[in-house]
Design a protein around this motif. Structure first.
Motif, mmCIF file in Angstrom:
data_model
loop_
_atom_site.group_PDB
_atom_site.id
_atom_site.type_symbol
_atom_site.label_atom_id
_atom_site.label_comp_id
_atom_site.label_asym_id
_atom_site.label_seq_id
_atom_site.Cartn_x
_atom_site.Cartn_y
_atom_site.Cartn_z
ATOM 1 N N VAL A 218 0.840 -1.196 0.000
ATOM 2 C CA VAL A 218 0.000 0.000 0.000
ATOM 3 C C VAL A 218 0.879 1.253 0.000
ATOM 4 C CG1 VAL A 218 -1.661 1.350 1.351
ATOM 5 C CG2 VAL A 218 -1.981 -1.109 1.095
ATOM 6 N N ARG B 78 -3.874 5.717 -7.842
ATOM 7 C CA ARG B 78 -5.171 5.838 -7.176
ATOM 8 C C ARG B 78 -6.060 4.622 -7.421
ATOM 9 N NH1 ARG B 78 -10.444 7.465 -7.177
ATOM 10 N NH2 ARG B 78 -11.092 8.768 -5.414
ATOM 11 N N ILE C 244 -5.201 1.849 -5.010
ATOM 12 C CA ILE C 244 -5.557 2.199 -3.631
ATOM 13 C C ILE C 244 -7.074 2.193 -3.451
ATOM 14 C CG2 ILE C 244 -5.473 4.074 -1.927
ATOM 15 C CD1 ILE C 244 -2.844 2.567 -2.246
ATOM 16 N N HIS C 245 -7.782 2.695 -4.458
ATOM 17 C CA HIS C 245 -9.240 2.645 -4.394
ATOM 18 C C HIS C 245 -9.715 1.198 -4.314
ATOM 19 C CE1 HIS C 245 -13.456 2.855 -5.691
ATOM 20 N NE2 HIS C 245 -13.440 4.070 -5.186
ATOM 21 N N PHE D 251 -8.078 -1.347 -3.162
ATOM 22 C CA PHE D 251 -7.716 -1.868 -1.833
ATOM 23 C C PHE D 251 -8.815 -1.552 -0.818
ATOM 24 C CE2 PHE D 251 -5.679 -0.518 2.259
ATOM 25 C CZ PHE D 251 -5.302 -1.769 2.725
ATOM 26 N N PHE D 252 -9.257 -0.289 -0.792
ATOM 27 C CA PHE D 252 -10.305 0.095 0.171
ATOM 28 C C PHE D 252 -11.660 -0.508 -0.210
ATOM 29 C CE2 PHE D 252 -7.366 3.720 1.119
ATOM 30 C CZ PHE D 252 -7.246 3.491 2.467
ATOM 31 N N ALA D 253 -11.983 -0.478 -1.504
ATOM 32 C CA ALA D 253 -13.299 -0.976 -1.933
ATOM 33 C C ALA D 253 -13.410 -2.475 -1.689
ATOM 34 C CB ALA D 253 -13.524 -0.651 -3.413
ATOM 35 N N ALA E 26 -11.750 -4.217 0.572
ATOM 36 C CA ALA E 26 -11.792 -4.452 2.020
ATOM 37 C C ALA E 26 -13.206 -4.200 2.546
ATOM 38 C CB ALA E 26 -10.784 -3.561 2.735
ATOM 39 N N LYS E 27 -13.808 -3.134 2.058
ATOM 40 C CA LYS E 27 -15.181 -2.810 2.489
ATOM 41 C C LYS E 27 -16.143 -3.928 2.074
ATOM 42 C CE LYS E 27 -18.833 0.632 1.601
ATOM 43 N NZ LYS E 27 -19.484 0.520 2.909
ATOM 44 N N ARG F 205 -15.467 -7.027 1.337
ATOM 45 C CA ARG F 205 -15.161 -8.274 2.029
ATOM 46 C C ARG F 205 -15.670 -8.234 3.465
ATOM 47 N NH1 ARG F 205 -11.911 -12.261 0.580
ATOM 48 N NH2 ARG F 205 -11.298 -10.943 -1.164
ATOM 49 N N ARG F 206 -15.414 -7.102 4.155
ATOM 50 C CA ARG F 206 -15.870 -7.019 5.551
ATOM 51 C C ARG F 206 -17.392 -7.094 5.627
ATOM 52 N NH1 ARG F 206 -17.549 -3.337 9.548
ATOM 53 N NH2 ARG F 206 -16.906 -4.053 11.612
ATOM 54 N N ASP F 207 -18.060 -6.348 4.735
ATOM 55 C CA ASP F 207 -19.526 -6.357 4.764
ATOM 56 C C ASP F 207 -20.044 -7.774 4.522
ATOM 57 O OD1 ASP F 207 -19.308 -3.669 5.224
ATOM 58 O OD2 ASP F 207 -19.979 -3.025 3.242
#
Lengths: 295, 295
Positions: A260, A269, A272-273, A275-277, A279-280, A282-284
């Motif tokens: 990262v 970008r 990185i986008h 990576f966050f998307a 993770a979100k 997957r967690r949800d």
């Protein structure tokens, strides 16, 4: 016919041992006698006062000798250090179980010294708190939580049935898996968040702006590092007894963090986008799955 | 005499912009007219319905032209992309402020295009949620939270006073610092926990036991990764506009994690115990400090 359980000995009257005593007494009252065993006399006094134990003793030899089930609830390395002395005082046909956070290491230690007449069935209640000690014990600590039981192929089915009965008194839900899978899964889902939280706090010490930073700490920092306030002895033991699964996961974690940093320096970008998307998403999805398990 | 504020324009009616509108209206009622500006018509409709804006428009040119204060509340790169068009429609003597999560990058972009007659005073409310959008807006979002204001040496004192007055209507506590310090501190205390949480979730994808692991997820995992469910666009922008402070902190974070893995493989219990004990002591001390700031 199920063998009757009349007396249960609990070695280690801390958060887990104390909560076990409280939960069993709340469910069974005077049907079950709890013997609380600890080297800490104050913990024993509190355990008796709050009703987590009927009898208390600092002597595990006499403490365990009449018990139908013995719960080992001290940190993992303390269990390992004393098991050979304790094992020979447990009565024939009794069940010995432990609540240690890591399993492979301890099972090998215990199997090496245990008399054949004692039924050893490892366990692990997935119910921690960042507080520790008998003062933090609660009779509802295990309610609706998973309690992992790890029987080997030769397990005595009546002993297994008896142990599960006692665990069910705490309100916990029982699941089974093998020790290796347990240790890999807990490294990922429990040990990584703890080490990550402690590392985030450690990171602050490198900062010239430590005071200003903490002034700005929002709920994010507080929540993410909550478990960094956990018991250091217990966590040092966990790291010493689940070495490879934890170190392997830490290597991957460190690599993800480095990647990262590199992508950020490259101003990439899109990566990185993603990576966050991811993770979100997957967690949800995982929390939905967790919700299904809970129903 | 303080210049009277009659109309406030808010560009970006999401969590922050919507909550600002709600908070200002709750404090000032019809004394202040809020113009809600967004490209998302549904967000505008909701903003008007819930009382976060009196007037709504998708046209920022007419939206800002009568405002005494303009709040820029979109993600940082969207602010940067549109600031040169917006700036020339803000009336002379008005105050322009933004709520972007990173400051140095944006201040340079805005300073380069801003007409001299507009007072630009950057800000950053330390009040996020893992939910985003106008649906998540709350009139109490800023209450008792820090709102950082970053005036430069040449700031107009009346404009500064006016902006602080408006911010105080939200119930936030105002503090000042410079942009470089802001960016270093937020990298440490806010951006690291977010990236760490997303990395913990990412780590799960390498696991063969993903489903079993999540079944065992306790409150530790849920809390530590809560902020991994945050808005990916906002966080990608933060990483792209606070590159060096974030990448530097990530390097240190990755190094701490690697060191822990190495010490675990060496079975160096003393070092690992110190790592957890120091983190616990530091976190407990920092939370006491945070408590003092709150009093």
């Amino acid at each position: 016919m199920r063998p009757a359980v009349k007396q249960i000995a609990i070695i280690g009257m801390g958060l887990i041992g104390g909560s076990l005593g409280l939960a069993i007494k709340a469910a069974q009252g005077s049907n079950i006698e709890i013997v609380g065993i600890d080297t800490n006399k104050l913990a024993l006094t509190i355990a008796k006062q709050c009703g987590a134990a009927d009898l208390i003793t600092t002597d595990y030899k006499t403490g365990v000798e009449n018990a139908d089930i013995v719960f080992l609830c001290t940190p993992v390395l303390q269990i390992a250090a004393h098991i050979s002395e304790i094992a020979f005082h447990v009565k024939k046909g009794a069940i010995l179980t432990d609540t240690g956070s890591t399993k492979t290491y301890l099972m090998e230690k215990i199997a090496a010294v245990l008399p054949r007449e004692v039924h050893y069935i490892p366990g692990h209640p997935m119910a921690g708190r960042e507080k520790s000690g008998i003062e933090a014990a609660e009779c509802t600590l295990f309610r609706d939580k998973w309690y992992i039981v790890i029987p080997d192929a030769k397990v005595d089915s009546r002993a297994m049935e008896t142990l599960c009965q006692v665990i069910s008194w705490t309100g916990a839900r029982i699941t089974q898996m093998n020790a290796a899978q347990h240790d890999r899964c807990t490294a990922l889902i429990s040990h990584m968040p703890h080490i990550g939280a402690a590392a985030l706090v450690t990171l602050l010490q490198y900062s010239e702006d430590q005071e200003t930073s903490i002034k700005l700490a929002g709920g994010g920092f507080r929540d993410t590092t909550r478990i960094a306030s956990s018991n250091a002895d217990m966590w040092a033991d966990i790291c010493m007894t689940n070495t490879e699964p934890i170190a392997d996961s830490l290597d991957k974690f460190s690599q993800i963090i480095s990647d990262v940093a590199e992508k950020i320096r490259q101003k990439d970008r899109n990566s990185i986008h993603a990576f966050f998307a991811n993770a979100k998403a997957r967690r949800d999805a995982l929390l939905r799955l967790e919700q299904q398990f809970s129903e």
